[in-house]
Design an enzyme around this catalytic site. Structure first.
Site, PDB file in Angstrom:
ATOM      1  N   LYS A   1       0.822  -1.212   0.000  1.00 56.41           N
ATOM      2  CA  LYS A   1       0.000   0.000   0.000  1.00 56.41           C
ATOM      3  C   LYS A   1       0.861   1.270   0.000  1.00 56.41           C
ATOM      4  O   LYS A   1       2.058   1.229   0.313  1.00 56.41           O
ATOM      5  CB  LYS A   1      -0.928  -0.026   1.229  1.00 56.41           C
ATOM      6  CG  LYS A   1      -2.009  -1.109   1.149  1.00 56.41           C
ATOM      7  CD  LYS A   1      -2.967  -0.993   2.334  1.00 56.41           C
ATOM      8  CE  LYS A   1      -4.081  -2.033   2.258  1.00 56.41           C
ATOM      9  NZ  LYS A   1      -5.028  -1.907   3.398  1.00 56.41           N
TER      10      LYS A   1
ATOM     11  N   PHE B   1     -15.092   4.300   7.716  1.00 54.18           N
ATOM     12  CA  PHE B   1     -13.722   4.638   7.300  1.00 54.18           C
ATOM     13  C   PHE B   1     -13.536   4.656   5.779  1.00 54.18           C
ATOM     14  O   PHE B   1     -12.421   4.834   5.296  1.00 54.18           O
ATOM     15  CB  PHE B   1     -12.716   3.671   7.942  1.00 54.18           C
ATOM     16  CG  PHE B   1     -12.975   2.212   7.682  1.00 54.18           C
ATOM     17  CD1 PHE B   1     -12.591   1.618   6.476  1.00 54.18           C
ATOM     18  CD2 PHE B   1     -13.617   1.420   8.638  1.00 54.18           C
ATOM     19  CE1 PHE B   1     -12.829   0.274   6.227  1.00 54.18           C
ATOM     20  CE2 PHE B   1     -13.857   0.067   8.392  1.00 54.18           C
ATOM     21  CZ  PHE B   1     -13.465  -0.498   7.184  1.00 54.18           C
TER      22      PHE B   1
ATOM     23  N   ARG C   1      -2.318 -14.107   3.690  1.00 57.17           N
ATOM     24  CA  ARG C   1      -2.996 -13.426   4.803  1.00 57.17           C
ATOM     25  C   ARG C   1      -2.291 -13.746   6.131  1.00 57.17           C
ATOM     26  O   ARG C   1      -2.223 -12.896   7.025  1.00 57.17           O
ATOM     27  CB  ARG C   1      -4.489 -13.791   4.836  1.00 57.17           C
ATOM     28  CG  ARG C   1      -5.250 -13.158   3.654  1.00 57.17           C
ATOM     29  CD  ARG C   1      -6.745 -13.137   3.863  1.00 57.17           C
ATOM     30  NE  ARG C   1      -7.150 -12.276   4.950  1.00 57.17           N
ATOM     31  CZ  ARG C   1      -7.544 -11.006   4.804  1.00 57.17           C
ATOM     32  NH1 ARG C   1      -7.600 -10.433   3.620  1.00 57.17           N
ATOM     33  NH2 ARG C   1      -7.909 -10.289   5.852  1.00 57.17           N
TER      34      ARG C   1
ATOM     35  N   THR D   1      -5.566  -7.242  10.417  1.00 56.67           N
ATOM     36  CA  THR D   1      -5.783  -5.905   9.849  1.00 56.67           C
ATOM     37  C   THR D   1      -5.222  -4.822  10.758  1.00 56.67           C
ATOM     38  O   THR D   1      -4.577  -3.880  10.297  1.00 56.67           O
ATOM     39  CB  THR D   1      -7.308  -5.683   9.660  1.00 56.67           C
ATOM     40  OG1 THR D   1      -7.851  -6.793   8.931  1.00 56.67           O
ATOM     41  CG2 THR D   1      -7.590  -4.396   8.928  1.00 56.67           C
TER      42      THR D   1
ATOM     43  N   ARG E   1       2.335  -6.799   8.953  1.00 59.31           N
ATOM     44  CA  ARG E   1       1.614  -5.661   9.527  1.00 59.31           C
ATOM     45  C   ARG E   1       2.123  -5.324  10.923  1.00 59.31           C
ATOM     46  O   ARG E   1       2.192  -4.156  11.306  1.00 59.31           O
ATOM     47  CB  ARG E   1       0.111  -5.938   9.519  1.00 59.31           C
ATOM     48  CG  ARG E   1      -0.481  -5.728   8.105  1.00 59.31           C
ATOM     49  CD  ARG E   1      -1.824  -6.362   7.963  1.00 59.31           C
ATOM     50  NE  ARG E   1      -2.577  -5.858   6.807  1.00 59.31           N
ATOM     51  CZ  ARG E   1      -3.747  -6.338   6.442  1.00 59.31           C
ATOM     52  NH1 ARG E   1      -4.298  -7.331   7.124  1.00 59.31           N
ATOM     53  NH2 ARG E   1      -4.384  -5.844   5.394  1.00 59.31           N
TER      54      ARG E   1
ATOM     55  N   ASN F   1      -1.940   0.163   6.820  1.00 59.12           N
ATOM     56  CA  ASN F   1      -1.429  -1.116   7.323  1.00 59.12           C
ATOM     57  C   ASN F   1      -0.577  -1.895   6.317  1.00 59.12           C
ATOM     58  O   ASN F   1      -0.489  -3.119   6.365  1.00 59.12           O
ATOM     59  CB  ASN F   1      -2.584  -1.967   7.875  1.00 59.12           C
ATOM     60  CG  ASN F   1      -3.627  -2.287   6.827  1.00 59.12           C
ATOM     61  OD1 ASN F   1      -3.507  -1.853   5.685  1.00 59.12           O
ATOM     62  ND2 ASN F   1      -4.632  -3.046   7.216  1.00 59.12           N
TER      63      ASN F   1
ATOM     64  N   HIS G   1      -2.227  -5.323   1.351  1.00 59.14           N
ATOM     65  CA  HIS G   1      -3.562  -5.885   1.101  1.00 59.14           C
ATOM     66  C   HIS G   1      -3.405  -7.319   0.628  1.00 59.14           C
ATOM     67  O   HIS G   1      -2.420  -7.651  -0.037  1.00 59.14           O
ATOM     68  CB  HIS G   1      -4.282  -5.094  -0.006  1.00 59.14           C
ATOM     69  CG  HIS G   1      -5.462  -5.834  -0.574  1.00 59.14           C
ATOM     70  ND1 HIS G   1      -6.701  -5.830   0.031  1.00 59.14           N
ATOM     71  CD2 HIS G   1      -5.571  -6.652  -1.669  1.00 59.14           C
ATOM     72  CE1 HIS G   1      -7.525  -6.612  -0.681  1.00 59.14           C
ATOM     73  NE2 HIS G   1      -6.863  -7.114  -1.711  1.00 59.14           N
TER      74      HIS G   1
HETATM   75  P1  IDP Z   1      -8.085  -6.671   5.419  1.00 63.66           P
HETATM   76  O1  IDP Z   1      -7.244  -5.694   4.617  1.00 63.66           O
HETATM   77  O2  IDP Z   1      -7.315  -7.289   6.532  1.00 63.66           O
HETATM   78  O3  IDP Z   1      -8.792  -7.675   4.550  1.00 63.66           O
HETATM   79  P2  IDP Z   1     -10.670  -5.322   5.683  1.00 63.66           P
HETATM   80  O4  IDP Z   1     -11.596  -5.497   6.820  1.00 63.66           O
HETATM   81  O5  IDP Z   1     -11.023  -5.942   4.369  1.00 63.66           O
HETATM   82  O6  IDP Z   1      -9.212  -5.809   6.162  1.00 63.66           O
HETATM   83  O7  IDP Z   1     -10.477  -3.771   5.495  1.00 63.66           O
HETATM   84  C1  IDP Z   1      -9.886  -3.250   4.319  1.00 63.66           C
HETATM   85  C2  IDP Z   1      -8.911  -2.154   4.698  1.00 63.66           C
HETATM   86  O8  IDP Z   1      -9.644  -1.088   5.287  1.00 63.66           O
HETATM   87  C3  IDP Z   1      -7.902  -2.535   5.772  1.00 63.66           C
HETATM   88  O9  IDP Z   1      -6.777  -3.220   5.261  1.00 63.66           O
HETATM   89  C4  IDP Z   1      -7.532  -1.193   6.328  1.00 63.66           C
HETATM   90  O10 IDP Z   1      -6.640  -0.489   5.475  1.00 63.66           O
HETATM   91  C5  IDP Z   1      -8.883  -0.479   6.318  1.00 63.66           C
HETATM   92  N1  IDP Z   1      -9.612  -0.628   7.578  1.00 63.66           N
HETATM   93  C6  IDP Z   1     -10.228  -1.726   8.062  1.00 63.66           C
HETATM   94  N2  IDP Z   1     -10.810  -1.506   9.242  1.00 63.66           N
HETATM   95  C7  IDP Z   1     -10.575  -0.202   9.516  1.00 63.66           C
HETATM   96  C8  IDP Z   1     -10.938   0.655  10.614  1.00 63.66           C
HETATM   97  O11 IDP Z   1     -11.594   0.250  11.579  1.00 63.66           O
HETATM   98  N3  IDP Z   1     -10.482   1.951  10.541  1.00 63.66           N
HETATM   99  C9  IDP Z   1      -9.764   2.425   9.486  1.00 63.66           C
HETATM  100  N4  IDP Z   1      -9.423   1.661   8.441  1.00 63.66           N
HETATM  101  C10 IDP Z   1      -9.817   0.362   8.455  1.00 63.66           C
HETATM  102 MG    MG Z   2     -10.273  -7.400   3.121  1.00 62.03          MG
END
Ligand code: IDP
Ligand code: MG
Length: 172
Positions: free
Chosen positions: A49, A97, A125, A131, A142, A152, A155
């Site tokens: 990212k 968000f 993963r 996350t 991460r 983070n 992806h």
């Molecule tokens: P993942 O990337 O681990 O699959 P997802 O729940 O799909 O997590 O969320 C996508 C992206 O959205 C995350 O990687 C992160 O960058 C962002 N994100 C997820 N949850 C939050 C939050 O609670 N606050 C701010 N950003 C978030």
């Molecule tokens: Mg995701």
């Protein structure tokens, strides 16, 4: 071609049963062909990212990817537009968000990768970690590189269906 061996009595790789692998030594098929057949190679879409690219962490993350045995099948530096970021994360459109996440993803170049390995989706993963870096296991990307739950570092696709769509969409 293996001198002294023949395919007489051997079955095609596609017909080979798992328990028959011992008898493969009697056949002339290269062992690599058998091995590739047994493995269920899978592909996943990974992104380094913008936060990680900006902090010059791409090289270290790629090194970890290679060290863990992934094969990099495609790699492209991409500056996502706001619209592309919104499309990519459309599943999160209702989340509070979403606006912040998509403007972050469009804030600078990212490196988009297609990674191949056995069980690549889960394997990637696991290497990324949770996350939220505060909840990520020690040794994960991460935990080591994320700045926050949003910024983070990486992806990864979460299922075969999303991996297929994300891999197909990465060129547009
Ligand atoms: P993942 O990337 O681990 O699959 P997802 O729940 O799909 O997590 O969320 C996508 C992206 O959205 C995350 O990687 C992160 O960058 C962002 N994100 C997820 N949850 C939050 C939050 O609670 N606050 C701010 N950003 C978030
Ligand atoms: Mg995701």
């Amino acid at each position: 071609f293996w001198p002294g061996r023949s395919t007489a009595g051997c079955r095609g790789i596609g017909q080979l049963q798992r328990q028959e692998l011992q008898s493969i030594e009697d056949c002339r098929w290269p062992i690599s062909a058998v091995y590739n057949h047994r493995m269920s190679l899978q592909r996943t879409l990974a992104i380094i990212k913008p936060d990680a690219v900006e902090r010059k962490l791409a090289g270290r993350i790629l090194q970890r990817i290679e060290d863990e045995g992934f094969r990099v099948r495609a790699m492209r530096r991409m500056a996502l537009t706001q619209a592309q970021a919104e499309g990519f994360y459309a599943v999160h459109a209702a989340r509070p968000f979403f606006a912040s996440l998509t403007s972050f993803m469009a804030s600078g170049p990212a490196i988009v990768l297609v990674l191949e390995a056995e069980d690549a989706i889960a394997k990637w993963r696991t290497l990324m970690g949770a996350t939220d870096p505060a909840k990520a296991d020690a040794g994960t990307l991460r935990k080591e590189f994320a700045e926050s739950i949003e910024r983070n570092a990486t992806h990864g696709s979460d299922a075969p269906e999303t991996a297929a769509v994300e891999i197909a969409d990465r060129k547009s």
